[in-house]
Design a protein around this motif. Structure first.
Motif, PDB file in Angstrom:
ATOM      1  N   ILE A  37       5.018 -27.198  44.895  1.00  0.00           N
ATOM      2  CA  ILE A  37       4.994 -27.352  43.453  1.00  0.00           C
ATOM      3  C   ILE A  37       4.060 -27.253  42.468  1.00  0.00           C
ATOM      4  O   ILE A  37       3.758 -26.731  41.155  1.00  0.00           O
ATOM      5  N   GLY A  38       2.765 -28.417  42.835  1.00  0.00           N
ATOM      6  CA  GLY A  38       1.911 -28.501  41.718  1.00  0.00           C
ATOM      7  C   GLY A  38       2.538 -29.273  40.405  1.00  0.00           C
ATOM      8  O   GLY A  38       3.339 -30.114  40.632  1.00  0.00           O
ATOM      9  N   GLU A  39       2.073 -29.393  39.534  1.00  0.00           N
ATOM     10  CA  GLU A  39       2.703 -29.996  38.311  1.00  0.00           C
ATOM     11  C   GLU A  39       3.919 -28.746  38.260  1.00  0.00           C
ATOM     12  O   GLU A  39       3.579 -27.554  37.576  1.00  0.00           O
ATOM     13  N   ASP A  40       4.970 -29.410  37.639  1.00  0.00           N
ATOM     14  CA  ASP A  40       6.020 -29.207  37.385  1.00  0.00           C
ATOM     15  C   ASP A  40       6.543 -28.900  35.552  1.00  0.00           C
ATOM     16  O   ASP A  40       6.634 -28.921  34.924  1.00  0.00           O
ATOM     17  N   ARG A  48       0.483 -20.662  36.910  1.00  0.00           N
ATOM     18  CA  ARG A  48      -1.137 -19.587  37.909  1.00  0.00           C
ATOM     19  C   ARG A  48      -1.513 -19.945  39.104  1.00  0.00           C
ATOM     20  O   ARG A  48      -1.441 -20.025  40.444  1.00  0.00           O
ATOM     21  N   GLU A  49      -1.762 -22.037  38.603  1.00  0.00           N
ATOM     22  CA  GLU A  49      -1.880 -22.299  39.985  1.00  0.00           C
ATOM     23  C   GLU A  49      -0.984 -22.829  40.907  1.00  0.00           C
ATOM     24  O   GLU A  49      -1.390 -22.387  42.114  1.00  0.00           O
ATOM     25  N   MET A  50       0.812 -22.707  40.574  1.00  0.00           N
ATOM     26  CA  MET A  50       1.983 -22.611  41.522  1.00  0.00           C
ATOM     27  C   MET A  50       1.777 -21.727  42.131  1.00  0.00           C
ATOM     28  O   MET A  50       1.988 -21.841  43.244  1.00  0.00           O
ATOM     29  N   LEU A  56       1.067 -20.945  49.091  1.00  0.00           N
ATOM     30  CA  LEU A  56       1.294 -19.609  49.496  1.00  0.00           C
ATOM     31  C   LEU A  56       1.269 -19.529  50.814  1.00  0.00           C
ATOM     32  O   LEU A  56       1.977 -19.828  51.647  1.00  0.00           O
ATOM     33  N   ALA A  57      -0.299 -19.821  50.844  1.00  0.00           N
ATOM     34  CA  ALA A  57      -0.790 -19.081  52.230  1.00  0.00           C
ATOM     35  C   ALA A  57      -0.407 -20.373  53.355  1.00  0.00           C
ATOM     36  O   ALA A  57      -0.017 -20.572  54.289  1.00  0.00           O
ATOM     37  N   VAL A  81       2.613 -13.962  35.744  1.00  0.00           N
ATOM     38  CA  VAL A  81       2.029 -15.222  34.437  1.00  0.00           C
ATOM     39  C   VAL A  81       0.800 -14.072  35.026  1.00  0.00           C
ATOM     40  O   VAL A  81      -0.559 -14.366  34.142  1.00  0.00           O
ATOM     41  N   HIS A  82       0.406 -13.518  36.187  1.00  0.00           N
ATOM     42  CA  HIS A  82      -0.626 -12.939  36.666  1.00  0.00           C
ATOM     43  C   HIS A  82      -0.949 -11.463  36.016  1.00  0.00           C
ATOM     44  O   HIS A  82      -1.874 -11.231  36.246  1.00  0.00           O
TER      45      HIS A  82
END
Length: 243
Positions: A37-40, A48-50, A56-57, A81-82
């Motif tokens: 998740i990176g930063e929750d 966007r980073e999540m 995903l890959a 968000v993209h």
């Protein structure tokens, strides 16, 4: 056996998936792979980073090993968000990496809204208002009108994952509008699979929730239709042919 693969960020609402699998029938398997998740944070840059391609890959190889027939990025905010074009590119990259039909929860909402014949919806979002409005913009790009957006301003998925049935009901009630054909609850961190019949009875209209439409989208990609009344109107109605 139909095997549905889902890339799910973190662990907040994961319990919905085995519950949904039980309601679908013995010949459908739901495989969940957790992505980093990176930063929750329900903040545009973090979201966007999540949903970035490299995150995903990382989960795709595991889904291919379990024999998934289709893959869905089980995250609404990490796709819309993209923007419309960016979310499409995200899904294209996922399909290419997996070698499978692919989609995301944001597109699942669009197709589910059209499946039930809703033209105007109300949104009950756990997110801050700026993020929630981006979801309404995403729906608008698909020709779906939004009656209103209600935001709860919750910053983390971890907090959303602790919400009780009464809190989910309160959000749905607050979001509902008389001119809305359906109410949308767009957060896969929100536990809703056990509450859909109560939500629809309370509001008297279809309620589409993130994990519900995500699994429905996986079934659609796998060319399966399942009648599952406990999962609401989306799983019981015949598809609507839009004019």
């Amino acid at each position: 056996m139909t095997a549905l693969g889902f890339l799910y960020p973190g662990h907040s609402g994961e319990d919905d998936y085995p519950r949904i699998e039980q309601l679908l029938g013995s010949d459908i398997r739901v495989d969940l792979v957790h992505t980093d998740i990176g930063e929750d944070a329900h903040r545009v840059d973090a979201l966007r980073e999540m949903g970035s391609a490299h995150r995903l890959a990382a989960g795709v190889a595991e889904l291919r090993l379990v024999g998934a027939d289709a893959v869905v990025w089980a995250c609404t905010s990490g796709s819309f968000v993209h923007g419309w074009e960016g979310a499409q590119e995200q899904v294209r990259a996922l399909a290419q990496a997996a070698g499978l039909p692919a989609s995301s929860t944001s597109f699942a909402f669009v197709r589910a809204v059209k499946e039930i014949g809703a033209r105007r919806v109300a949104i009950g979002a756990t997110y801050p208002d700026d993020v929630a409005r981006l979801f309404a913009d995403f729906l608008a790009a698909a020709g779906i009108d939004t009656a209103d957006v209600v935001s709860s301003g919750v910053i983390t998925a971890a907090e959303v994952g602790t919400w009780t049935e009464s809190e989910v009901l309160a959000l749905a009630r607050a979001a509902d509008r008389p001119d809305a054909d359906a109410v949308l609850l767009p957060d896969t961190a929100l536990h809703t699979a056990a509450h859909i019949p109560v939500l629809e009875k309370e509001l008297g209209k279809p309620v589409l929730t993130a994990n519900q439409v995500t699994v429905w989208e996986g079934l659609r990609l796998a060319d399966r239709r399942v009648n599952a009344p406990e999962l609401g109107a989306l799983f019981t109605r015949e598809p609507v042919v839009q004019a």
